[in-house]
Write an enzyme that holds these catalytic residues in place. Sequence first.
Site, mmCIF file in Angstrom:
data_model
loop_
_atom_site.group_PDB
_atom_site.id
_atom_site.type_symbol
_atom_site.label_atom_id
_atom_site.label_comp_id
_atom_site.label_asym_id
_atom_site.label_seq_id
_atom_site.Cartn_x
_atom_site.Cartn_y
_atom_site.Cartn_z
ATOM 1 N N HIS A 96 27.458 -37.799 6.042
ATOM 2 C CA HIS A 96 27.843 -37.249 4.722
ATOM 3 C C HIS A 96 29.360 -37.315 4.532
ATOM 4 C CE1 HIS A 96 23.768 -35.991 3.843
ATOM 5 N NE2 HIS A 96 23.699 -35.438 5.040
ATOM 6 N N GLU A 118 21.826 -40.799 6.678
ATOM 7 C CA GLU A 118 21.478 -40.545 5.279
ATOM 8 C C GLU A 118 21.573 -41.780 4.391
ATOM 9 O OE1 GLU A 118 24.137 -39.261 6.779
ATOM 10 O OE2 GLU A 118 25.924 -39.625 5.555
ATOM 11 N N ASP A 270 21.528 -27.289 -1.679
ATOM 12 C CA ASP A 270 22.523 -28.146 -1.011
ATOM 13 C C ASP A 270 23.197 -29.100 -1.997
ATOM 14 O OD1 ASP A 270 20.205 -29.645 -1.325
ATOM 15 O OD2 ASP A 270 20.530 -30.804 0.499
HETATM 16 N N1 LIG Z 1 17.911 -26.621 1.356
HETATM 17 C C1 LIG Z 1 17.566 -27.489 2.282
HETATM 18 O O1 LIG Z 1 17.558 -27.193 3.468
HETATM 19 C C2 LIG Z 1 17.147 -28.882 1.886
HETATM 20 C C3 LIG Z 1 16.499 -29.715 2.814
HETATM 21 C C4 LIG Z 1 16.076 -30.990 2.385
HETATM 22 C C5 LIG Z 1 16.323 -31.403 1.067
HETATM 23 N N2 LIG Z 1 16.982 -30.560 0.212
HETATM 24 C C6 LIG Z 1 17.258 -30.906 -1.196
HETATM 25 O O2 LIG Z 1 16.078 -30.833 -1.979
HETATM 26 C C7 LIG Z 1 16.290 -31.577 -3.169
HETATM 27 C C8 LIG Z 1 15.090 -32.478 -3.443
HETATM 28 O O3 LIG Z 1 15.043 -33.499 -2.459
HETATM 29 P P1 LIG Z 1 13.888 -34.597 -2.438
HETATM 30 O O4 LIG Z 1 14.021 -35.304 -1.134
HETATM 31 O O5 LIG Z 1 12.588 -34.008 -2.804
HETATM 32 O O6 LIG Z 1 14.366 -35.575 -3.619
HETATM 33 P P2 LIG Z 1 13.463 -36.650 -4.373
HETATM 34 O O7 LIG Z 1 14.411 -37.646 -4.944
HETATM 35 O O8 LIG Z 1 12.350 -37.118 -3.506
HETATM 36 O O9 LIG Z 1 12.782 -35.818 -5.570
HETATM 37 C C9 LIG Z 1 13.500 -35.286 -6.650
HETATM 38 C C10 LIG Z 1 12.583 -35.228 -7.848
HETATM 39 O O10 LIG Z 1 13.260 -34.480 -8.884
HETATM 40 C C11 LIG Z 1 12.851 -35.041 -10.117
HETATM 41 N N3 LIG Z 1 13.761 -34.583 -11.167
HETATM 42 C C12 LIG Z 1 15.046 -34.964 -11.391
HETATM 43 N N4 LIG Z 1 15.542 -34.290 -12.451
HETATM 44 C C13 LIG Z 1 14.565 -33.458 -12.896
HETATM 45 C C14 LIG Z 1 14.462 -32.520 -13.948
HETATM 46 N N5 LIG Z 1 15.482 -32.290 -14.769
HETATM 47 N N6 LIG Z 1 13.290 -31.849 -14.097
HETATM 48 C C15 LIG Z 1 12.260 -32.076 -13.278
HETATM 49 N N7 LIG Z 1 12.284 -32.974 -12.255
HETATM 50 C C16 LIG Z 1 13.426 -33.648 -12.081
HETATM 51 C C17 LIG Z 1 12.868 -36.541 -9.852
HETATM 52 O O11 LIG Z 1 12.101 -37.260 -10.812
HETATM 53 C C18 LIG Z 1 12.251 -36.599 -8.443
HETATM 54 O O12 LIG Z 1 10.849 -36.793 -8.477
HETATM 55 C C19 LIG Z 1 17.601 -32.354 -2.940
HETATM 56 O O13 LIG Z 1 18.653 -31.664 -3.563
HETATM 57 C C20 LIG Z 1 17.766 -32.305 -1.437
HETATM 58 O O14 LIG Z 1 19.112 -32.462 -1.044
HETATM 59 C C21 LIG Z 1 17.399 -29.326 0.610
#
Ligand SMILES: NC(=O)c1ccc[n+]([C@@H]2O[C@H](COP(=O)([O-])OP(=O)(O)OC[C@H]3O[C@@H](n4cnc5c(N)ncnc54)[C@H](O)[C@@H]3O)[C@@H](O)[C@H]2O)c1
Length: 372
Positions: A96, A118, A270
Amino acid sequence: MKIGCPTEIKPQEFRVGMTPDAAREAVNHGHQALIQKGAGLGAGFTDEDYIAAGAMILDTAEEIFANADMIVKVKEPQAVERKMLREGQLLFTYLHLAPDPAQTHDLLASGCTAIAYETVTDASGGLPLLAPMSEVAGRLAPQVGAWTLQKANGGRGILMGGVPGVAPARVVVIGGGVVGTHAAKIAAGMGADVTILDRSLPRLKYLDDVFGRDFKNQYATAGATAELVREADMVIGAVLIPGAEAPKLVSRAMLSDMKPGAALVDVAIDQGGCFETSRATTHADPIYEVDGIMHYCVANMPGAVARTSTQALGNATLPFMLSLADKGWRQACEDDPHLLNGLNVHAGKLTYYAVGKALGLDVISPTLALKS
Ligand SMILES: NC(=O)c1ccc[n+]([C@@H]2O[C@H](COP(=O)([O-])OP(=O)(O)OC[C@H]3O[C@@H](n4cnc5c(N)ncnc54)[C@H](O)[C@@H]3O)[C@@H](O)[C@H]2O)c1
């Protein structure tokens, strides 16, 4: 090749870069696995487990860094670790770099070759070394949300699955990607009434085809989101717009329309969080209340289940680690353009455009780095 795995030293990090199983595979491929004493303990792996797998235990991080040709880790190297990297050494871990000029500077100065988990890609356009952590966070979200809903924790006092004669919890998942799909699967498995929202029609079609009987799906207009959030006992935030801060999809004003004691679980924290009232919390103090609504916003959720997370990450990194060790990084990256996409730094040069753009630094193409 000598593959070294130091103990993670970032606060609250209990994962380890190499499992005993991965060490055994490396040894079977003719490599040496060097593990720092106690490196696996946070994830439940003892030194004896590693020794039984054929690995060698070294006492200190200094010895690991001094002896290894490749360092395999979880988190980005901390300042004290960066001082131990050397020219020609290979580093394979999460980096990152874009928001981290100090780390970028130190990696460039070290002369090492750094491949970032990543940015490694796969044939379907996904990020195979990020996905396992999204799977973990997604599956954990209903579990921590269910705990948050318990009365003693400030929640509504609702059981996810209800009981015969009593309705189950209503769960809304915003974002139907990796996190959202895994969250919806588990929430539905717990017996909740689940609806997933997304802005991508192809994604909604996929969810409908595969999970149509398990949970509902709806297009994520602002109106549909507001209506579902009002009726929800739990809302899980799982949106991602790659490279951008998460959009704020639940405003503070919307909280007053929600059921008192409802739970918001913001997995997207995050990336800044997708609820206006979200602020990052830690496993030590994970939840807080705003306007009667309970918030869970832990930024490194997979750390809560360090053993599962380590195993999931290890499964995903293993083929790449073996390829790097068997062929050397140049040949491995030449043979696999997806692994080459992971190359961020080589011999004092940045090789990843988005990082160079974010930090205003010169970049050379990764293919040029292969020849240098
Ligand atoms: N807190 C943690 O420990 C942790 C761990 C892993 C991932 N994450 C975070 O979780 C989040 C999701 O990750 P992911 O791997 O599922 O991503 P991903 O790209 O697989 O899925 C994201 C989804 O959000 C949808 N989307 C985008 N804008 C939208 C909106 N306005 N309304 C509805 N849907 C919308 C997209 O179409 C997509 O299907 C990321 O921010 C990632 O960094 C956090």
